[in-house]
Design an enzyme around this catalytic site. Structure first.
Site, PDB file in Angstrom:
ATOM      1  N   ASP A  94      -4.296  -5.173   5.841  1.00  0.00           N
ATOM      2  CA  ASP A  94      -4.692  -5.959   4.674  1.00  0.00           C
ATOM      3  C   ASP A  94      -3.591  -6.948   4.304  1.00  0.00           C
ATOM      4  O   ASP A  94      -2.413  -6.586   4.212  1.00  0.00           O
ATOM      5  CB  ASP A  94      -4.981  -5.026   3.491  1.00  0.00           C
ATOM      6  CG  ASP A  94      -5.616  -5.751   2.317  1.00  0.00           C
ATOM      7  OD1 ASP A  94      -6.241  -6.810   2.543  1.00  0.00           O
ATOM      8  OD2 ASP A  94      -5.498  -5.254   1.189  1.00  0.00           O
ATOM      9  N   MET A 127      -0.091   0.932   5.218  1.00  0.00           N
ATOM     10  CA  MET A 127      -0.864   1.190   6.429  1.00  0.00           C
ATOM     11  C   MET A 127      -1.964   0.146   6.580  1.00  0.00           C
ATOM     12  O   MET A 127      -2.512  -0.342   5.599  1.00  0.00           O
ATOM     13  CB  MET A 127      -1.480   2.589   6.355  1.00  0.00           C
ATOM     14  CG  MET A 127      -2.279   2.989   7.572  1.00  0.00           C
ATOM     15  SD  MET A 127      -3.013   4.622   7.341  1.00  0.00           S
ATOM     16  CE  MET A 127      -3.982   4.754   8.840  1.00  0.00           C
ATOM     17  N   HIS A 187      -2.617  -0.950  -3.327  1.00  0.00           N
ATOM     18  CA  HIS A 187      -3.767  -0.079  -3.078  1.00  0.00           C
ATOM     19  C   HIS A 187      -3.589   1.215  -3.864  1.00  0.00           C
ATOM     20  O   HIS A 187      -2.715   2.022  -3.559  1.00  0.00           O
ATOM     21  CB  HIS A 187      -3.890   0.252  -1.587  1.00  0.00           C
ATOM     22  CG  HIS A 187      -4.164  -0.943  -0.729  1.00  0.00           C
ATOM     23  ND1 HIS A 187      -3.918  -0.952   0.634  1.00  0.00           N
ATOM     24  CD2 HIS A 187      -4.669  -2.160  -1.019  1.00  0.00           C
ATOM     25  CE1 HIS A 187      -4.270  -2.120   1.125  1.00  0.00           C
ATOM     26  NE2 HIS A 187      -4.714  -2.880   0.146  1.00  0.00           N
ATOM     27  N   SER A 208       0.846  -1.192   0.000  1.00  0.00           N
ATOM     28  CA  SER A 208       0.000   0.000   0.000  1.00  0.00           C
ATOM     29  C   SER A 208       0.883   1.243   0.000  1.00  0.00           C
ATOM     30  O   SER A 208       1.716   1.404  -0.891  1.00  0.00           O
ATOM     31  CB  SER A 208      -0.947  -0.035   1.205  1.00  0.00           C
ATOM     32  OG  SER A 208      -1.855   1.042   1.156  1.00  0.00           O
ATOM     33  N   THR A 209       0.762   2.105   1.010  1.00  0.00           N
ATOM     34  CA  THR A 209       1.545   3.345   1.044  1.00  0.00           C
ATOM     35  C   THR A 209       3.042   3.044   0.982  1.00  0.00           C
ATOM     36  O   THR A 209       3.553   2.228   1.738  1.00  0.00           O
ATOM     37  CB  THR A 209       1.249   4.121   2.332  1.00  0.00           C
ATOM     38  OG1 THR A 209      -0.154   4.238   2.494  1.00  0.00           O
ATOM     39  CG2 THR A 209       1.885   5.500   2.289  1.00  0.00           C
TER      40      THR A 209
END
Length: 364
Positions: A303, A300, A208, A181-182
């Protein structure tokens, strides 16, 4: 919601007075953020970053005098600070955003087409969370971008290195699954640029990211890799390919006539995400022997944690990025705490760990 002990100090940079006002009201309204200044262009931003010493800078890409990309480079060269970009949901906006993430930006916010969009409570909280999240990032982890060597091209002989004489690949394709993600776009550049073409392995990736941005991400990664990188589509999984789950679509796997296939769906978001890492991981866990290695990189939230536990229980070699290099340690930490991780390594060692797992290595 992210809790902070003290208010996060933010500098807002945008040439639009309307957007400056909108963002300022939104962030100040959180009670966790104070806007210490505004800047109208990149030149103003660089000067105020030095003078006001903000914790986070929100930076528009399209501005007069000095655009956002040039300003980002100057910010990182003069006083490095976590930066969240404001980007339009266009193809050119997506490309510029990926370049900004490569140059050291932490994350990005899609610029709303109208003020009505920011009336949505979920979207407002997402903007606030991204700023608060950026404030926790150690600037030293915002590594320099992966760059294509000079004069290197994507010719067929580069993308498909010669195989050993007489070597054939008749067995089922083996899959490596990666979730992030991030901080993921930069992490994926580091990892995928190191992966070899072996005629046997395919890579399925969930990052993401909104619709449209994943295509630009795939194009960027394709330019850095000997593998063929593209957005996933319904169909056969082929070796020497990296498939990126398209924004707003879950990516799953299934067997059709004894061969591994990909399938996209727009079923409900999982863990607040579509695509979701857990959806991919759980689908692979239902097909014994298909997934050989699964990896969770920076991001973050949690998931991927439950899916990684299921894969590990099926004998899959599982890897998580170490806290020393993860821009955001949330997803790797959650997977480790859930018991789904067999090996924890730095970002620079992820590709090596994948190779070890494919070779039948044992987790430590």
């Amino acid at each position: 919601m992210i809790e902070t002990a003290t208010k996060v100090r933010v500098l807002i940079v945008d040439d639009s007075a309307f957007m400056r006002c909108l963002l300022s009201d939104l962030l100040e309204g959180s009670g966790q953020i104070t806007v210490v200044g505004i800047a109208r262009n990149g030149i103003d931003a660089v000067a105020k970053n030095m003078r006001l010493v903000p914790d986070v800078v929100t930076l528009d890409i399209e501005m007069p005098e000095m655009d956002g990309l040039s300003a980002l480079t100057e910010l990182m060269n003069t006083r490095p600070v976590p930066v969240v970009m404001l980007s339009s949901f266009t193809q050119s906006g997506a490309q510029e955003t990926l370049e900004a993430l490569s140059r050291g930006a932490v994350d990005f916010i899609g610029k709303p087409d109208s003020p009505l969009e920011l009336q949505d409570a979920g979207l407002r909280q997402q903007v606030i969370d991204k700023v608060l999240q950026a404030a926790t990032v150690e600037v030293s982890k915002l590594a320099k971008p992966v760059v294509m060597p000079a004069n290197e091209s994507k010719e067929v002989d580069v993308k498909r290195p010669p195989r050993l004489p007489g070597r054939t690949y008749k067995e089922q394709v083996r899959v490596v699954a990666i979730g992030t993600s991030t901080g993921g776009p930069r992490a994926l550049q580091e990892v995928i640029s190191q992966l070899p073409a072996d005629g046997q392995t395919a890579y399925l990736v969930v990052q993401h990211m909104p619709k449209g941005f994943t295509r630009s991400l795939a194009e960027r990664l394709d330019s850095l890799s000997v593998l063929t990188v593209g957005e996933a589509e319904n169909g056969l999984i082929k070796p020497d390919h990296v498939y990126i789950a398209p924004g707003d679509y879950h990516l799953t796997t299934q067997m059709v006539d004894g061969k591994a296939h990909m399938q996209l769906s727009q079923s409900e978001p999982v863990n607040g995400h579509r695509p979701a890492v857990d959806v991919l991981f759980h689908s692979l866990a239902t097909i014994p022997g298909l997934c050989k290695v699964a990896v969770v990189l920076t991001g973050m939230g949690s998931d991927g944690a439950k899916g990684l536990v299921a894969l590990k229980a099926n004998g899959v070699y599982t890897v998580a990025e170490d806290a020393s290099t993860a821009v955001i340690f949330g997803m790797p930490k959650a997977a480790i705490m859930a018991g789904g991780v067999g090996k924890v390594v730095s970002l620079q060692s992820i590709a090596e760990a994948i190779s070890l797992g494919l070779a039948g290595g044992r987790e430590n």
